[in-house]
Motif scaffolding. Structure first.
Motif, short mmCIF file in Angstrom:
data_model
loop_
_atom_site.label_atom_id
_atom_site.label_comp_id
_atom_site.label_asym_id
_atom_site.label_seq_id
_atom_site.Cartn_x
_atom_site.Cartn_y
_atom_site.Cartn_z
N UNK A 232 0.84 -1.20 0.00
CA UNK A 232 0.00 0.00 0.00
C UNK A 232 0.88 1.25 0.00
N UNK A 233 0.54 2.20 -0.87
CA UNK A 233 1.34 3.43 -0.99
C UNK A 233 0.94 4.51 0.01
N UNK A 234 -0.35 4.60 0.30
CA UNK A 234 -0.83 5.69 1.15
C UNK A 234 -2.09 5.27 1.88
N UNK A 235 -2.17 5.64 3.16
CA UNK A 235 -3.37 5.42 3.97
C UNK A 235 -3.87 6.78 4.44
N UNK A 236 -5.16 7.04 4.22
CA UNK A 236 -5.81 8.24 4.75
C UNK A 236 -7.07 7.75 5.47
N UNK A 237 -7.20 8.08 6.75
CA UNK A 237 -8.36 7.54 7.46
C UNK A 237 -8.79 8.41 8.62
N UNK A 238 -10.08 8.36 8.88
CA UNK A 238 -10.70 9.08 9.98
C UNK A 238 -11.47 8.05 10.80
N UNK A 239 -10.80 7.37 11.75
CA UNK A 239 -11.44 6.28 12.49
C UNK A 239 -12.61 6.76 13.36
N UNK A 240 -13.47 5.83 13.78
CA UNK A 240 -14.59 6.20 14.66
C UNK A 240 -14.10 6.87 15.94
N UNK A 241 -14.95 7.76 16.48
CA UNK A 241 -14.62 8.46 17.72
C UNK A 241 -14.76 7.52 18.91
N UNK A 242 -14.28 8.00 20.07
CA UNK A 242 -14.50 7.28 21.33
C UNK A 242 -15.32 8.18 22.25
N UNK B 230 -0.11 9.23 -9.55
CA UNK B 230 -1.04 8.42 -10.34
C UNK B 230 -0.65 6.95 -10.31
N UNK B 231 -1.65 6.10 -10.13
CA UNK B 231 -1.41 4.67 -10.11
C UNK B 231 -1.10 4.10 -8.75
N UNK B 232 -0.83 4.95 -7.76
CA UNK B 232 -0.57 4.47 -6.40
C UNK B 232 -1.84 3.85 -5.80
N UNK B 233 -1.64 2.96 -4.84
CA UNK B 233 -2.76 2.32 -4.15
C UNK B 233 -3.01 3.04 -2.83
N UNK B 234 -4.23 3.56 -2.67
CA UNK B 234 -4.63 4.31 -1.47
C UNK B 234 -5.64 3.47 -0.69
N UNK B 235 -5.45 3.40 0.61
CA UNK B 235 -6.33 2.61 1.48
C UNK B 235 -6.99 3.49 2.52
N UNK C 187 -18.44 7.69 4.34
CA UNK C 187 -19.09 8.14 3.11
C UNK C 187 -18.26 7.86 1.87
N UNK C 188 -16.98 7.49 2.07
CA UNK C 188 -16.13 7.15 0.93
C UNK C 188 -15.34 8.30 0.35
N UNK C 189 -15.18 9.40 1.11
CA UNK C 189 -14.48 10.56 0.57
C UNK C 189 -13.07 10.23 0.05
N UNK C 190 -12.35 9.39 0.77
CA UNK C 190 -10.96 9.09 0.39
C UNK C 190 -10.90 8.37 -0.95
N UNK C 191 -11.76 7.38 -1.14
CA UNK C 191 -11.66 6.64 -2.40
C UNK C 191 -12.35 7.39 -3.55
N UNK C 192 -13.31 8.25 -3.24
CA UNK C 192 -13.89 9.10 -4.28
C UNK C 192 -12.81 10.05 -4.81
N UNK C 193 -12.08 10.69 -3.90
CA UNK C 193 -10.99 11.59 -4.30
C UNK C 193 -9.90 10.83 -5.04
N UNK C 194 -9.61 9.61 -4.59
CA UNK C 194 -8.58 8.80 -5.25
C UNK C 194 -8.98 8.48 -6.68
N UNK C 195 -10.25 8.15 -6.88
CA UNK C 195 -10.73 7.87 -8.23
C UNK C 195 -10.61 9.11 -9.11
N UNK C 196 -10.98 10.26 -8.59
CA UNK C 196 -10.87 11.51 -9.34
C UNK C 196 -9.44 11.78 -9.80
N UNK C 197 -8.48 11.42 -8.93
CA UNK C 197 -7.09 11.76 -9.18
C UNK C 197 -6.28 10.58 -9.71
N UNK C 198 -6.99 9.59 -10.23
CA UNK C 198 -6.38 8.46 -10.94
C UNK C 198 -5.45 7.63 -10.06
N UNK C 199 -5.84 7.47 -8.80
CA UNK C 199 -5.18 6.52 -7.91
C UNK C 199 -6.03 5.26 -7.85
#
Length: 260
Positions: free
Chosen positions: A15-25, A194-199, A205-217
């Motif tokens: 995996x090239x990059x992880x962007x995440x906002x985990x659940x609160x406590x 471009x082409x990197x794998x983002x997790x 809501x899927x913001x990270x993978x929506x943005x990744x799709x837009x930017x060809x990741x």
């Protein structure tokens, strides 16, 4: 599926990059009428983590991230102040190197009478190998690019306090929390190509993978709340960034979002 189960299917160092906002406590009420939120349009099912279990929860998923992240990769973890201590301890105990502690300042918080208003979020930028991690310092502004006052644009953009407004999704279906598109795109530009794998192990809501799709990741994500998963999948497959309430009108497409 649960990310702890799902990440078992991912190869080591892949995996090239992880962007995440985990659940609160915290005792988080998904449909609470904060921020002018219309309750009927907020999807149910926000997954809560007991505060006393938050460190264990954090270190368990971070260990899997450490295994699957490339030596050249990095991770951005968002956190509120309430569980920041557990996030920081889990980062250290897992073996990650902290590169920056970023503050995201947004435009509003819940009104208070006996304490200061919280209107920021923490973002921990970490990596496995500080000498090998990718970073593209002029991805957004050229080295010699200046503003109208002759100040360096790339310097200002790389300061560790980011002032980015939350998005208003009036009339749209939504999950209780989401990162603004501008924020995610900024991270993608500086820490991937471009082409990197983002997790994102906690899709929401899927913001990270929506943005990744837009930017060809390429992108991978996990979500245990079925309604959130379906909402995210609909956004991806339809090409619509925002899903409008059927009573309001048409959806805003990914193309329109990029153009605007």
């Amino acid at each position: 599926m649960d990310c702890l189960e799902g990440m078992k299917y991912i190869d080591d160092n892949s995996i090239d990059l992880v962007i995440t906002d985990p659940p609160f406590a915290i005792d988080f009420k998904a449909k609470k009428g904060n921020y002018h939120r219309t309750k009927s349009r907020v999807l149910e099912g926000y997954n809560e983590i007991p505060k006393e279990s938050y460190y264990e929860f954090s270190i368990n998923w971070m260990k899997e991230i450490y295994r699957i992240l490339k030596e050249s990769g990095s991770m951005y973890v968002f956190s509120g102040w309430n569980n920041l201590k557990d996030i920081l301890n889990a980062i250290d105990d897992t073996g990650f190197v902290t590169v920056n502690h970023i503050i995201w300042k947004y435009q509003f918080g819940v009104v208070t009478t006996r304490k200061y208003v919280t209107s920021h979020y923490h973002c921990l930028y970490v990596c496995k190998n500080d000498k090998k991690r990718k970073f593209f310092p002029y991805a957004r502004f050229g080295k010699n690019e200046k503003d109208q006052d002759n100040h360096s644009l790339h310097y200002k953009d790389k300061e560790d306090v980011w002032i980015i407004d939350r998005e208003y999704w009036n009339g749209d279906i939504k999950t209780p929390t989401k990162l603004p598109l501008e924020l995610v795109k900024k991270i993608l530009q500086y820490s991937s190509e471009r082409g990197d794998i983002v997790l994102d192990p906690f899709l929401g809501s899927g913001q990270v993978i929506i943005a990744s799709k837009m930017m060809e990741r390429k992108y991978i994500g996990f979500e245990i709340v079925e309604d959130y998963y379906r909402f995210c999948k609909e956004r991806l497959e339809s090409g619509n960034y925002r899903i409008k309430d059927k009573k309001i009108g048409d959806a805003l497409t990914l193309f329109d979002t990029e153009r605007n």
